[in-house]
Design a protein around this motif. Structure first.
Motif, PDB file in Angstrom:
ATOM      1  N   ARG A 171       0.843  -1.183   0.000  1.00  0.00           N
ATOM      2  CA  ARG A 171       0.000   0.000   0.000  1.00  0.00           C
ATOM      3  C   ARG A 171       0.883   1.239   0.000  1.00  0.00           C
ATOM      4  NH1 ARG A 171      -3.648   2.884   4.579  1.00  0.00           N
ATOM      5  NH2 ARG A 171      -5.460   3.463   3.314  1.00  0.00           N
ATOM      6  N   SER A 190       1.234   5.424   0.038  1.00  0.00           N
ATOM      7  CA  SER A 190       0.542   6.629   0.506  1.00  0.00           C
ATOM      8  C   SER A 190       1.285   7.850  -0.014  1.00  0.00           C
ATOM      9  CB  SER A 190       0.513   6.680   2.037  1.00  0.00           C
ATOM     10  OG  SER A 190      -0.161   5.581   2.572  1.00  0.00           O
ATOM     11  N   TYR A 202      -3.961   7.182  -1.795  1.00  0.00           N
ATOM     12  CA  TYR A 202      -3.426   5.842  -1.526  1.00  0.00           C
ATOM     13  C   TYR A 202      -3.485   5.001  -2.805  1.00  0.00           C
ATOM     14  CZ  TYR A 202      -4.629   7.379   3.196  1.00  0.00           C
ATOM     15  OH  TYR A 202      -4.743   8.111   4.357  1.00  0.00           O
ATOM     16  N   GLN A 205      -3.552   0.894  -3.197  1.00  0.00           N
ATOM     17  CA  GLN A 205      -3.505  -0.469  -2.671  1.00  0.00           C
ATOM     18  C   GLN A 205      -3.229  -1.399  -3.840  1.00  0.00           C
ATOM     19  OE1 GLN A 205      -3.969  -1.741   0.702  1.00  0.00           O
ATOM     20  NE2 GLN A 205      -3.008  -3.420  -0.411  1.00  0.00           N
TER      21      GLN A 205
END
Length: 120
Positions: free
Chosen positions: A19, A21, A79, A81
């Motif tokens: 993930r 950010s 974000y 993912q």
């Protein structure tokens, strides 16, 4: 001054997840579209995914169904993912944001990049 700071890259085995950010900070009045791009060695930078301020998303065909982009407008953060990672996903991932500053100007900003390496 506006900064985009990415985090979350690393080394993962094929089939794994990561993930990413990206937090924007500074003299921000509003943020329009945000997105992720990537650049593999010897290749041009390419779009991975984008998301508008209203939440509409767009994905590269190569990541559809495996990657999900989202954003937290209160935190000025986007974000990415990533699931079912493949060796061909190996690249430096860059955050991008179209930001209107308090000075009234709109610019396209880039983060410094974060390395994602997927081993086979």
């Amino acid at each position: 001054q506006v900064q985009l700071v990415e985090s979350g890259g690393g080394l993962v085995q094929a089939g794994g997840s990561l993930r990413l950010s990206c937090a924007a900070s500074g003299s921000i009045f509003s943020i329009n579209a945000m997105g992720w791009y990537r650049q593999a060695p010897g290749k041009q930078r390419e779009l991975v995914a984008t998301i508008t301020s209203g939440g509409s998303t767009n994905y590269a065909d190569s990541v559809k169904g495996r990657f999900t982009i989202s954003r937290d407008n209160a935190k000025n953060t986007v974000y990415l993912q990533m699931y079912s990672l493949k060796p061909e996903d190996t690249a430096v991932y860059y955050c991008n944001a179209e930001i209107q500053t308090f000075g009234g100007f709109t610019y396209n900003y880039w983060g410094q990049g974060t390395q994602v390496t997927v081993s086979s």
